[in-house]
Every structure is written in C-alpha cells, then in structure tokens.
Design an enzyme around this catalytic site. Structure first.
Site, short mmCIF file in Angstrom:
data_model
loop_
_atom_site.label_atom_id
_atom_site.label_comp_id
_atom_site.label_asym_id
_atom_site.label_seq_id
_atom_site.Cartn_x
_atom_site.Cartn_y
_atom_site.Cartn_z
N GLN A 34 0.84 -1.21 0.00
CA GLN A 34 0.00 0.00 0.00
C GLN A 34 0.87 1.26 0.00
OE1 GLN A 34 -0.60 -2.70 1.84
NE2 GLN A 34 -2.76 -2.97 2.29
N ASP B 51 -7.04 1.62 12.28
CA ASP B 51 -8.24 0.87 11.91
C ASP B 51 -9.19 0.73 13.08
OD1 ASP B 51 -6.11 -0.05 9.83
OD2 ASP B 51 -8.10 -0.50 9.01
O1 MRU Z 1 -5.55 -3.37 4.71
P1 MRU Z 1 -5.76 -1.91 4.45
O2 MRU Z 1 -5.01 -1.40 3.29
O3 MRU Z 1 -7.23 -1.56 4.40
O4 MRU Z 1 -5.17 -1.20 5.75
C1 MRU Z 1 -5.30 0.19 5.89
C2 MRU Z 1 -4.64 0.76 7.07
O5 MRU Z 1 -4.11 0.06 7.91
C3 MRU Z 1 -4.74 2.24 7.24
O6 MRU Z 1 -3.64 2.73 7.93
C4 MRU Z 1 -6.00 2.59 8.04
O7 MRU Z 1 -7.12 1.92 7.54
C5 MRU Z 1 -6.28 4.06 8.03
S1 MRU Z 1 -6.74 4.69 6.43
C6 MRU Z 1 -7.09 6.32 6.66
#
Ligand code: MRU
Length: 320
Positions: free
Chosen positions: A173, A214
């Site tokens: 990501q 999250d």
């Molecule tokens: O697995 P993902 O890509 O959905 O994980 C996303 C994250 O861990 C982000 O840091 C979190 O959701 C915050 S997004 C503003």
C-alpha cells in the site's frame, strides 16, 4: 484526482486499488456481492473508505430486497478489524433514509479529514520530514486522508514537507498507493523498504512518524496495518514522536484494549507470491501498537494526549 468512491444514482464507482499504480481503473459495484468482493480483495481499502463503501452497500442491498440481518452480517463482516465498516453499516441500516445516511457518512468523512489535517498541521508546525506507513490518503478516505491529510494540509499551506513512505509488505500500500498519490500531488516522497525503517529513524531522517488507524481501543491501544507496531518501537528507540491520525469514527470505546481487537488474517499467497515457495505462512493484516508507545492522537476532535483512557473518553463525552 478522482474520488476513490463515488455514488452514481443506483451503483458505486470505485477506483480498483489493486491495479495501481500500473493503471487507474474505475469499476462499477452494482450488487451487494460486488461491494463485499471489492472490500475483501482490497479494491477498496482503508478504514474510512470501507465504512463508506459498506454504507452504500446497504443502500444497494435494501434495493435488492435483502434483509437487514443479512446485510449487517454479509457486509459488516467483510473485514473484521476496522471499526468503521461495522459501525457505518449498522448506522445506515438504522436510518430512516439509507441513501441520505450513506451520503452523510461520506460527507462527515470528508470533513473529518480536513479537520485532522488542520490539527495535525498545527501539531507538526516545526516538522518537515515525516515517515508514514500503508496508505492513509485520498484513496483510503472520502477526503484528503488522515495521516496523509496532515501532509497535504502542510503542503497546501506552502509549508516544507517531505514524506518517507514505507513499502508496506506484503500488498505494498505504501509502495504502490502512497508513493503514487503523493507523486501525483507533487509532494516530495522517498520510498523505503519496510526493513529500512529502523535505520532511517536512527539516522534522523524523519522528525515524526505519523500513521493511520483501523481501530483504537478505549485505552489507546491501536490496530493498524501490520508493521505499525515495529515502527512505534523504532520511533521510541530513536526518540522520534509517534503520532496516530484518525477520526473518532475509527475509535471504539466498546473495545477496552488491544487484546480485544479482532485481527484479520490474509491468504498465504499474498506472502509467497514473490517467491513461489510452498511453506507455512503467518500473514496478519494488522498489528496492535500499545498506547504507551503513542505520543498523541491527531483526531477530528483535536489532539488527544496521554492518559488516553481519560482523553479518549472526554472526546466521546464532548461529542454527545
Ligand atoms: O488493509 P488496508 O489497506 O485496508 O489497511 C489500511 C490501514 O491500515 C490504514 O492505515 C487505516 O485503515 C487508516 S486509512 C485512513
């Protein structure tokens, strides 16, 4: 730049983040199955974005004639860790007008990002280089983002800001999304392998680490993308402040501490794809950073400092 999620009369149009940065492809989500599939395979990802997507998924599901219980389970459980998904699904299910509610959730998310950006800009007024993890920007929210929202706010205000982005194995990501987003916006970004984060902090390459969240428990323990915890440990060892940026909608006062947060596990192929080797794999999508490693939370309700059990409760009290 396109919005990551757009409601179009009777369906959603979302950027399929699995194809970035190779190609910018917008896909149509017309059924609940489409929505759940997009969330599960991370075509739509990031805590606020999956919440908004889930809310519109409820609108689509009610029009399909599906029951509220079915939608609560099918969409709400698509990914377990981010509290936004279940909360936004339940909120939309309980509303008189599901579409109005979903649009309101999206507007609130956009507004929250702007406030986080401004609070963060004030908090990091003297910081010119930040390290971040995963993707917390325009692709992960309906607005400018959370941790990256702080970066964009500083950048838009003409303040000097550079970002060190970790690749964020195994799904990259950081390497695919954050690097693409920041480059597209003209923000200086340096990409590092996750394994270089400790050395970069030790070498003084960032004045602060800022990540998203999250699910933040009532005591401040924070679930975020796998690898966040080690960054917090490295930051503490290097005496670098470690910030978590996120809206109160990513805080869960009903979760007492990090041990109660359900961590999503992802398929082994995400890890073995690079080598093709057939061995056992342990692939948690998130980890929990204990509250004592966190300097402060930059939220849409202001900056929350320790003791977090007190300041988080006060922020929720003030919201009522
Ligand atoms: O697995 P993902 O890509 O959905 O994980 C996303 C994250 O861990 C982000 O840091 C979190 O959701 C915050 S997004 C503003």
């Amino acid at each position: 730049m396109l919005n990551a999620i757009e409601w179009c009369d009777d369906h959603l149009e979302v950027i399929d983040q699995t194809h970035l940065p190779a190609r910018l492809e917008v896909v149509k989500l017309s059924t609940v199955d489409d929505v759940v599939d997009a969330i599960k395979r991370l075509a739509v990802r990031g805590a606020p974005a999956i919440g908004v997507c889930g809310a519109f998924g409820v609108v689509i599901g009610l029009r399909e004639g599906r029951t509220r219980d079915d939608l609560a389970k099918t969409i709400g459980d698509a990914r377990p860790t981010a509290v936004n998904l279940r909360r936004d699904v339940d909120r939309t299910l309980q509303a008189d007008d599901a579409l109005d509610e979903a649009l309101e959730i999206q507007a609130e998310d956009r507004e929250s990002c702007a406030r986080i950006g401004e609070f963060g800009r004030a908090e990091l007024a003297d910081t010119t280089r930040v390290m971040t993890h995963c993707n917390t920007g325009r692709l992960a929210t309906s607005g400018i983002g959370t941790a990256l929202g702080v970066v964009y706010s500083k950048f838009e205000a003409g303040e000097p800001i550079e970002v060190i982005a970790t690749e964020t194995r195994p799904l990259l990501q950081g390497g695919r999304l954050t690097a693409w987003e920041l480059h597209d916006a003209g923000v200086p970004v340096t990409l590092i392998p996750d394994s270089a984060a400790g050395a970069a902090l030790q070498a003084g390459k960032a004045g602060a680490v800022i990540v998203g969240c999250d699910r933040v428990a009532a005591n401040g323990d924070t679930a975020n993308k796998i690898g966040t915890y080690q960054l917090a440990v490295f930051a503490r060892a290097a005496n670098v402040p470690f910030y978590v940026a996120g809206p109160l909608s990513s805080f869960d006062p009903d979760t007492p501490d990090g041990r109660s947060i359900e961590i999503e596990f992802r398929p082994p192929e995400e890890v073995t794809n690079a080598s093709g080797i057939d061995v056992g794999v342990w692939n948690p999508a998130f980890d929990v950073t204990p509250a004592h490693l966190i300097t402060a939370f930059i939220t849409d309700a202001g900056v929350l400092r320790p003791p977090f059990s007190v300041t988080i409760a006060a922020a929720f009290g003030a919201q009522k």
